[in-house]
Design an enzyme around this catalytic site. Structure first.
Site, PDB file in Angstrom:
ATOM      1  CG  ASN A   1       4.378  -2.356  -6.317  1.00  0.00           C
ATOM      2  OD1 ASN A   1       3.756  -1.421  -6.686  1.00  0.00           O
ATOM      3  ND2 ASN A   1       3.674  -3.495  -6.194  1.00  0.00           N
TER       4      ASN A   1
ATOM      5  CE  LYS B   1       2.759  -3.698  -2.397  1.00  0.00           C
ATOM      6  NZ  LYS B   1       2.707  -4.655  -1.617  1.00  0.00           N
TER       7      LYS B   1
ATOM      8  CG  HIS C   1       0.971  -6.720  -7.087  1.00  0.00           C
ATOM      9  ND1 HIS C   1       0.228  -6.856  -5.927  1.00  0.00           N
ATOM     10  CD2 HIS C   1       2.388  -6.573  -6.623  1.00  0.00           C
ATOM     11  CE1 HIS C   1       1.157  -6.671  -4.813  1.00  0.00           C
ATOM     12  NE2 HIS C   1       2.117  -6.723  -5.209  1.00  0.00           N
TER      13      HIS C   1
ATOM     14  CD  GLU D   1      -0.747  -4.951  -2.910  1.00  0.00           C
ATOM     15  OE1 GLU D   1      -0.571  -3.924  -3.418  1.00  0.00           O
ATOM     16  OE2 GLU D   1      -0.045  -5.562  -1.890  1.00  0.00           O
TER      17      GLU D   1
ATOM     18  CD  GLU E   1       5.243  -9.514  -5.575  1.00  0.00           C
ATOM     19  OE1 GLU E   1       6.124  -8.629  -5.126  1.00  0.00           O
ATOM     20  OE2 GLU E   1       4.280  -9.136  -5.652  1.00  0.00           O
TER      21      GLU E   1
ATOM     22  N   GLY F   1       3.390  -7.785   2.592  1.00  0.00           N
ATOM     23  CA  GLY F   1       3.012  -6.837   3.644  1.00  0.00           C
ATOM     24  C   GLY F   1       2.758  -7.278   4.872  1.00  0.00           C
TER      25      GLY F   1
ATOM     26  CB  SER G   1       8.210  -9.528   4.063  1.00  0.00           C
ATOM     27  OG  SER G   1       6.638  -9.206   4.160  1.00  0.00           O
TER      28      SER G   1
END
Ligand code: 13P
Length: 255
Positions: free
Chosen positions: A13, A15, A98, A100, A170, A176, A216
């Site tokens: 991904n 991003k 996701h 985010e 996730e 991250g 991660s």
């Protein structure tokens, strides 16, 4: 649960990283490194990079995904991209929900469900993301959160359609941050999702479902995570932007 019944999928991904020219360069670097992969290899890239990615992956084993799609086929939704648009240019996968997008762009379980529906109706393969935030883990409600997110996303999805879905677990606190879930933590929640799917569908459907871990994951920890009984691949952020690291994860999944 029998891991041999399903194929691992390693998806990057990206991003909001890489221009079209950088996309071409990264895929050209990656392609020979993953050519003999014994798992699915996908790169999910920004909308503007999709054409470059589709061109660069021609004749390779790398599939291309988008990072989102709208729930409507067309209409007054400024700045959005629909599933039929993605399908027409040859995109195969799409990341849905996701964290985010949930955190910064108002994505809810309801919109995740609607986008999953649009992806399925248009022949795209959704990678549906679920996962708890740190406060929820600390409050001991990870199972409830993930169960409710997954149940909602799968509402109205038939057993036949489920075969086309990947669920990505996730944990938001691991994204991250460099703070990976332990192998056991990742496996525990992936197993919870699989049991839920068994309840909602059947054991055969649950056995066949690909459940990725994301957060991660990198070349150093992939071996341990991917060896877990219920972890069938990874959704990789940072490490997917470095060809050698992403290729090492693909190699770990191919064992
Ligand atoms: P990182 O691998 O950078 O933690 O990102 C994970 C992720 O969000 C993939 O979707």
């Amino acid at each position: 649960m029998n891991k041999a019944l399903r194929k691992a999928v390693i998806a990057g991904n990206w991003k909001m990283n890489n221009t079209p020219a950088q996309t071409k360069a990264l895929i050209e670097e990656l392609a020979p490194l993953v050519a003999d992969a014994d798992c699915g290899v996908v790169v999910c890239v920004p909308f503007i990079d999709l054409h470059a990615a589709l061109e660069a992956t021609k004749g390779t084993n790398i599939k291309v995904g988008a990072e989102n799609c709208h729930w409507a086929a067309s209409g007054a939704f400024t700045g959005e991209v629909s599933a039929p648009m993605l399908k027409e240019i040859g995109v195969e996968y799409v990341v849905i929900g996701h964290s985010e997008r949930r955190q910064y762009f108002g994505e809810t379980d309801e919109t995740v469900k609607a986008r999953t529906r649009a992806a399925l109706d248009n022949g795209l393969l959704p990678i549906v993301c679920v996962g708890e935030v740190l406060e929820q883990r600390e409050a001991g409600i990870t199972e409830q959160v993930v169960t409710s997110q997954t149940t909602k996303a799968l509402e109205g999805v038939t057993a036949e359609e489920l075969k086309k879905i990947i669920i990505a677990y996730e944990p938001v606190w691991a994204i991250g941050t460099g703070k990976t879930a332990t192998d056991e933590q990742a496996n525990e929640v992936c197993a919870i999702i699989r049991s839920l799917v068994e309840e909602l569908y059947s054991k055969a459907d649950a056995d066949a479902l690909t459940i990725q871990y994301g957060g991660s994951m990198n070349d150093a920890n992939a071996d341990g995570l991917l060896a877990q009984s219920d972890v069938d691949g990874g959704l990789i952020g940072g490490a997917s932007l470095v060809a050698s690291k992403f290729a090492a994860i693909v190699k770990a999944a191919s064992k």
